[in-house]
Design an enzyme around this catalytic site. Sequence first.
Site, PDB file in Angstrom:
ATOM      1  N   GLU A   1      15.855  10.526  17.055  1.00  0.00           N
ATOM      2  CA  GLU A   1      14.951   9.856  15.882  1.00  0.00           C
ATOM      3  C   GLU A   1      13.690  10.628  15.931  1.00  0.00           C
ATOM      4  O   GLU A   1      13.522  11.713  15.206  1.00  0.00           O
ATOM      5  CB  GLU A   1      14.591   8.204  16.284  1.00  0.00           C
ATOM      6  CG  GLU A   1      13.869   7.830  14.814  1.00  0.00           C
ATOM      7  CD  GLU A   1      14.520   6.508  14.366  1.00  0.00           C
ATOM      8  OE1 GLU A   1      15.436   5.937  15.082  1.00  0.00           O
ATOM      9  OE2 GLU A   1      13.968   5.819  13.378  1.00  0.00           O
TER      10      GLU A   1
ATOM     11  N   GLU B   1      10.319  -1.035  22.549  1.00  0.00           N
ATOM     12  CA  GLU B   1      10.296  -1.143  21.040  1.00  0.00           C
ATOM     13  C   GLU B   1      10.552  -2.625  20.755  1.00  0.00           C
ATOM     14  O   GLU B   1       9.917  -3.128  19.849  1.00  0.00           O
ATOM     15  CB  GLU B   1      11.617  -0.164  20.566  1.00  0.00           C
ATOM     16  CG  GLU B   1      11.632  -0.572  19.228  1.00  0.00           C
ATOM     17  CD  GLU B   1      13.015   0.306  18.686  1.00  0.00           C
ATOM     18  OE1 GLU B   1      13.650   0.894  19.641  1.00  0.00           O
ATOM     19  OE2 GLU B   1      13.227   0.795  17.716  1.00  0.00           O
TER      20      GLU B   1
HETATM   21  C1  BGC Z   1      11.897   3.476  14.086  1.00  0.00           C
HETATM   22  C2  BGC Z   1      10.692   2.403  13.838  1.00  0.00           C
HETATM   23  C3  BGC Z   1      10.347   2.537  12.531  1.00  0.00           C
HETATM   24  C4  BGC Z   1      11.622   1.519  11.779  1.00  0.00           C
HETATM   25  C5  BGC Z   1      11.434   1.189  10.437  1.00  0.00           C
HETATM   26  C6  BGC Z   1      13.054   2.583  13.353  1.00  0.00           C
HETATM   27  O1  BGC Z   1      13.961   3.338  13.501  1.00  0.00           O
HETATM   28  O2  BGC Z   1      11.951   3.458  15.486  1.00  0.00           O
HETATM   29  O3  BGC Z   1      10.004   2.300  14.813  1.00  0.00           O
HETATM   30  O4  BGC Z   1       9.232   1.768  12.097  1.00  0.00           O
HETATM   31  O5  BGC Z   1      12.704   2.357  11.941  1.00  0.00           O
HETATM   32  O6  BGC Z   1      11.540  -0.017  10.430  1.00  0.00           O
END
Ligand code: BGC
Length: 937
Positions: free
Chosen positions: A527, A791
């Site tokens: 990501e 997270e």
């Molecule tokens: C990310 C987040 C981001 C989100 C959006 C995820 O995959 O890691 O931090 O804000 O997607 O909802």
Amino acid sequence: MINSHVFPIGFEQFGILLICLIVAAAATSSLLAETLRESGLGLSPAELRCEYRADPLGIDVSRPRLSWIVTSAERGQRQTGYQVLVAGSEAILKLDKGDLWDSGQVKSDDTTAIVYGGKPLLSNQPCYWKVKVWDKDGKPSTWSSLAVWSMGLLEPSDWKGEWIGYDKPRATTASGPASGAAKPESAKLVLPPPSYLRVTFPVRKPVSRATVYSTALGIHDLHLNGQRVSDDYFNPGWTDYTRRVYYRAYDVTNRIHPGDNALGAILADGWYSGYVGFGKQRDHYGKHTRFKSQLHLEYADGSTEIVATGTNWKAATGPIVEADFLMGETNDARAAVHGWDEPGFDDSRWTPVITGTEVKPLIQAHPGPPVRPFAELRPKTITETKPGVYVLDLGQNFAGVLRLKIHGEPGQRVTLRFAERLSPDGTIYTTNLRSARCIDTYICDGKGEETWSPRFTFHGFQYVEITGLKSPPTVGTVTGVALSSDTPIVGRFECSDTMLNKLHSNGYWTQRANFIDIPTDCPQRDERLGWTGDAQVYIRTATLNCDVQAFFNKWLVDLIDGQRPNGQFPMVAPVKVAGDDGGPAWADAGVICPWTIYQVYGDRRLLERQYPSMLKFVEFCRKRSTPELLPSARYHCFGDWLSIGADTPKDVIFTAYFALSTKLTAEAAEVLGKTEDASRLHNLYRKIKAAFNNAYVSGDGRIKGDTQACYVLALAVDLVDGERARQAARYLVEDIEKYNNHLSTGFIGTKDLMLVLSKIGRHDVAYRLLFNDTFPSWGFSIKQGATSIWERWDGWTPEKGFQDPGMNSFAHYSFGAVYQWMVENIGGIKSDGPAYKQILIEPHPGGRLTHAETWYQSIRGQIATSWIKEGETLSLIATIPANTTATVILPASGPEAITENGRSLNQSEGVKVESSAAGRTVLKVGSGRYTFVTKTK
Ligand code: BGC
């Protein structure tokens, strides 16, 4: 000391005496300055910065802004004037002359963003500068020490170098690590080797200055005469390469030799054509990496020469078999090309380079800091999980690479795999990395001790698994090299509670791990994108850990580049992989982030630059709403992302954020003197507020959804007043109690939860949440051994183990935004208006805390508090930087319950009692260090 005996002297001796006198005078004056400084008298300018950075090279701002801080140990010191000298050479500046600019004595207390007002500056020009300041009594300081900046290549026509590259045939590689540990799909990866590019050039005259400029479509390391030019990683950083790409400049004067010299580069895929983001996608901007550079040689005789990239360069591949951010790097040391970056190397079998590009970006100076190593970590434990498989714990989750030191055999293949956590059986847990292969491989040449560290990849990890060793590793086998954008540390926090200290540390490390040229969501899985929502949630806290002014100055351009023509801001910037419709609370980063940077650093020029995009965004929000200013039927919104068992309605978030962005843009308009816009936007905000109340707030003050986040948003954005505000506060606290004193908020609600609790006077509830260590809470992850911010609140639980590996990072900073609350309420340090010119000191000791020390190096110098609570006595040491004033609020029934430095307040120098009521005594102080002792009852 000058000898007082008089000797008859000749001309030569006179000359020597004169030099001695000058040296002695200079020594005396610097001694005097030193003594003055030590005695704390007067003001001294320090920490000179140009365009947010110390001594930046190659900037392309035609009228750069200069800043400094002033220091003094004297109380109530202020700057009443300054003089800036800017000279084209050090020698001229040493004579106290500014041939480029002499501002003369300017009566002003400004120390930030002083706009250069001298002669027009030319490409590649060096500028040396210093400053002198006048204190409150009109006494001048000595000159500051010398600082420097240099101008970059200001016109496109200054670029003589061509884009060059080496387009190797592409194959899906099976040459990745042969380790059985590799995931099966790695065989299908397309991982071309980086290119090696070089040229030789003669230098026939003495060189007085040499500056090299370089950029890439891809990422590159620049080499000169056998050495890397800098320790920067991943230049030129990530931008929308279809629009712009950045260059950096380096002073290489001391590295140029008489005779033949060699300039070279290693060019890898990076963000341009490597794997980025989820979905195993690569070639986001193009397939063919390119490099461009030019070396400006200035000779002692005044002539100049440019060595630029062009068709005379040669290309080849080298020992780096593959290098990719997500997949990792493989180096076959047997294929090392010794001397490739030195003159005299035989490149006759190298291939001529290819020129031309797939994209046509503007080439500009990188406005932000480079990525650099900032810490090294040694293994804490080494475990053999299976025969020959070793797992090393580096003790800290971080982003970076390893340095491997090994005595291997020719062809011996050492494989490194990375993980944030361990599985219950002690092996590394990599499922949450998704398609990021994250494997580095080193193939030994077997010629004695070998040291290797990858240059074109990085990983987010705490644990490393090593296989392929012939004997067990020791602590010296690997060293963790932590990488981050070079954002100087400006914050420190330490208190009597180890859990809170760990929380601060976890936030700091997670920030460093995610600030890698852009603010990313996470550094480990496939990501690593510049998620806007995460950035807006965290930005204020980021400023309290590190100086991120230049860093965000850069990213905010990415954000503008990612704005849709209709005004919507994206989910991620630069926009790739994820969409260009950020939706409420994500897109709003386009307003919240520039406004925050203005609030913290007083950066008006940045606000001016961002303002049109902010205005356009608010207009977009208005247009996509119904005539009643409520959400229209279809819109995208991530909601209160990763909340726990509470479903905050998206329309409530939509309207609250529409109101917030409108309000902040109105305030920005005021700052910029756009009064019409300001009143129109304030008016719009009032209407949105009314719409919010009509649509979502019922007669008894319940807000639609009735979640903690609903009340937090309404109170944070001042959407409810009077009785409704009191009801919202009550419902918020009741809901927390209903959750057995726990939060239920996700990214969006948590951002403001603690701040709102303090705003409504419920520090007690805030402390309760802060000290929880049961799920969900900050303390819970720490109890599970977290060394970073997770997270998810439940990234791992004893009952369920790991959360869904589809989305479970252990280094996401959003929940770390609580550190703003800690600084403002435990440390009691707040900016009272923009950029800490006025400061508010009001610690709120609470919970089980008995003492706390908070330190923040603001744009005006050091602000610090240190307090101890013993029974009914609160002792507070507060440090206020010179040229600022502070309001200090102490929990005392009146001034007589307070002493300062052992004296009653009316005898204390520089302390003025402003008011006293309801157990709060308000004091006004100037700069200095104050020791207050307060009887709180
Ligand atoms: C990310 C987040 C981001 C989100 C959006 C995820 O995959 O890691 O931090 O804000 O997607 O909802």
